[in-house]
Structure formats: C-alpha cells, structure tokens
Design a protein around this motif. Structure first.
Motif, short mmCIF file in Angstrom:
data_model
loop_
_atom_site.label_atom_id
_atom_site.label_comp_id
_atom_site.label_asym_id
_atom_site.label_seq_id
_atom_site.Cartn_x
_atom_site.Cartn_y
_atom_site.Cartn_z
N ASN A 1 0.81 -1.22 0.00
CA ASN A 1 0.00 0.00 0.00
C ASN A 1 0.84 1.26 0.00
O ASN A 1 0.37 2.32 0.41
N ASP A 2 2.08 1.17 -0.44
CA ASP A 2 2.96 2.32 -0.44
C ASP A 2 2.51 3.34 -1.50
O ASP A 2 1.89 2.97 -2.50
N VAL A 3 2.83 4.61 -1.25
CA VAL A 3 2.45 5.69 -2.16
C VAL A 3 3.72 6.32 -2.71
O VAL A 3 4.57 6.80 -1.94
N LYS A 4 3.84 6.32 -4.02
CA LYS A 4 5.03 6.84 -4.68
C LYS A 4 5.07 8.37 -4.60
O LYS A 4 4.07 9.04 -4.82
N PRO A 5 6.25 8.92 -4.27
CA PRO A 5 6.38 10.38 -4.27
C PRO A 5 6.23 10.92 -5.69
O PRO A 5 6.50 10.22 -6.66
N THR A 6 5.82 12.17 -5.80
CA THR A 6 5.60 12.75 -7.12
C THR A 6 6.88 12.82 -7.95
O THR A 6 6.86 12.62 -9.16
N ASN A 7 8.01 13.12 -7.33
CA ASN A 7 9.27 13.22 -8.06
C ASN A 7 10.29 12.21 -7.53
O ASN A 7 11.39 12.57 -7.15
N GLY A 8 9.94 10.97 -7.52
CA GLY A 8 10.88 9.99 -6.99
C GLY A 8 10.39 8.57 -7.17
O GLY A 8 9.48 8.31 -7.94
N MET A 9 11.02 7.67 -6.43
CA MET A 9 10.64 6.27 -6.52
C MET A 9 10.28 5.74 -5.15
O MET A 9 10.55 6.38 -4.14
N LEU A 10 9.66 4.57 -5.12
CA LEU A 10 9.30 3.95 -3.86
C LEU A 10 10.56 3.64 -3.05
O LEU A 10 11.60 3.31 -3.62
N LEU A 11 10.46 3.75 -1.73
CA LEU A 11 11.61 3.46 -0.87
C LEU A 11 12.15 2.05 -1.09
O LEU A 11 13.35 1.84 -1.11
N LYS A 12 11.26 1.08 -1.26
CA LYS A 12 11.72 -0.30 -1.46
C LYS A 12 12.60 -0.42 -2.70
O LYS A 12 13.57 -1.17 -2.70
N ASP A 13 12.29 0.34 -3.72
CA ASP A 13 13.11 0.32 -4.94
C ASP A 13 14.39 1.12 -4.75
O ASP A 13 15.47 0.68 -5.14
N ALA A 14 14.27 2.28 -4.13
CA ALA A 14 15.45 3.13 -3.91
C ALA A 14 16.47 2.45 -3.00
O ALA A 14 17.68 2.61 -3.19
N TRP A 15 15.98 1.68 -2.03
CA TRP A 15 16.88 1.04 -1.07
C TRP A 15 17.13 -0.43 -1.39
O TRP A 15 17.77 -1.13 -0.62
N GLY A 16 16.63 -0.92 -2.50
CA GLY A 16 16.93 -2.28 -2.94
C GLY A 16 16.29 -3.38 -2.11
O GLY A 16 16.88 -4.44 -1.95
N ILE A 17 15.08 -3.15 -1.64
CA ILE A 17 14.40 -4.15 -0.81
C ILE A 17 13.77 -5.21 -1.72
O ILE A 17 12.97 -4.89 -2.60
N THR A 18 14.14 -6.47 -1.51
CA THR A 18 13.62 -7.56 -2.34
C THR A 18 12.96 -8.67 -1.53
O THR A 18 12.32 -9.54 -2.10
N SER A 19 13.11 -8.65 -0.21
CA SER A 19 12.54 -9.69 0.65
C SER A 19 11.89 -9.05 1.87
O SER A 19 12.26 -7.95 2.27
N LEU A 20 10.93 -9.77 2.45
CA LEU A 20 10.23 -9.28 3.64
C LEU A 20 10.35 -10.29 4.77
O LEU A 20 10.36 -11.49 4.51
N PRO A 21 10.42 -9.82 5.99
CA PRO A 21 10.65 -8.42 6.35
C PRO A 21 12.10 -8.04 6.13
O PRO A 21 12.99 -8.88 6.21
N THR A 22 12.31 -6.77 5.86
CA THR A 22 13.66 -6.21 5.82
C THR A 22 13.68 -5.02 6.76
O THR A 22 12.78 -4.19 6.75
N PHE A 23 14.73 -4.96 7.57
CA PHE A 23 14.91 -3.88 8.54
C PHE A 23 16.04 -3.01 8.05
O PHE A 23 17.12 -3.51 7.72
N VAL A 24 15.80 -1.70 8.00
CA VAL A 24 16.80 -0.76 7.49
C VAL A 24 17.02 0.32 8.53
O VAL A 24 16.08 0.83 9.12
N VAL A 25 18.30 0.66 8.73
CA VAL A 25 18.66 1.84 9.50
C VAL A 25 19.27 2.81 8.50
O VAL A 25 20.24 2.47 7.82
N ALA A 26 18.66 3.99 8.38
CA ALA A 26 19.11 4.97 7.40
C ALA A 26 19.39 6.30 8.09
O ALA A 26 18.74 6.66 9.07
#
Length: 142
Positions: A85-110
C-alpha cells in the motif's frame, strides 16, 4: 488444587500478554511521507506486507520494544512501510526500490537518506540478535 490454580494463572497471564501484543502497532510511513521528512535523523524502517507472518511477529515484539525504547528520542524515527500500500512520491521512486528491498521483512537503519544497515528476515530464534544489531546501529548514528 494448587497446581490447577497455578496453571489457570499462567493461562490468564499468557492471554493478557497475547492480547497486548496483538494491539501493538508501529506507525506506518509511505515513500511520499518519507520524501517530505528531514533526513538528519536516524530512521529505522521495517518493510512489511499484510500477508507476511514474520513481519507481524517482528512488529508485535522487536519493533514494539524499539519504539518504546526510543519513544523520547527525537533523533530516532521508527516506522514500517507496507509495500503493498505504499504511495510513490511525485518526483521519486518507492523506498523499497530506492533502497533495494527484495525480501520481507527487511529492517533498514538509514541516516541522511543513506542505508547504513540492512537485515533481511526475522524469526523468534533470531529476534534478540536482530534487536541488538539494530540498537547498536541506532546508537552509533545518534
């Protein structure tokens, strides 16, 4: 009789803990919302989905504990991203794509919009180790 009473007390305690865990929720964030936030804070993000059993287990236990631990720390933001249910930013990409998320769950510290740590997967056997790793990364970046 004492054994029966003791067993009943344990059952009631177990039920109370189970209900409390089921009501635990971590604030959800969309990619659009993340785009509008200051990036000079430590972000702890769990990528999850409604169908992901380990995601629900991690949210009820580890992520709830982290949220409580860092509740008063304004430099630490703990959120989950529902990839379904993620919402894409108007000038960008989804966080999962930007951060290379391919499996769930994934925990990220940014920090400063850079992934400083990433961990894939969760089980009750690895829960304590994953939580320690996340806390170590958070404390090193604060």
């Amino acid at each position: 009789m004492k054994k029966l009473f003791g067993a009943l007390c344990v059952l009631v305690l177990f039920a109370v803990v189970l209900v409390a865990q089921q009501n635990a929720t971590i604030p959800t964030m969309t990619s659009r919302e993340y785009n509008g936030l200051k990036k000079d804070q430590v972000f702890v993000v769990m990528f999850s989905a409604p169908y992901c059993g380990p995601c629900h287990a991690a949210e009820r236990t580890m992520m709830t504990a982290l949220t409580k631990k860092y509740a008063q720390d304004k430099n630490v933001i703990i959120r989950k991203v529902d990839v379904e249910n993620d919402v894409k930013p108007t000038n960008g990409m989804l966080l999962k794509d930007a951060w290379g998320i391919t499996s769930l769950p994934t925990f990220v510290v940014a920090y400063n919009d850079t992934v400083m740590y990433s961990r894939i997967g969760y089980s009750t056997l690895s829960a304590a180790a994953v939580q320690r790793e996340l806390e170590e990364k958070i404390n090193n970046l604060k």
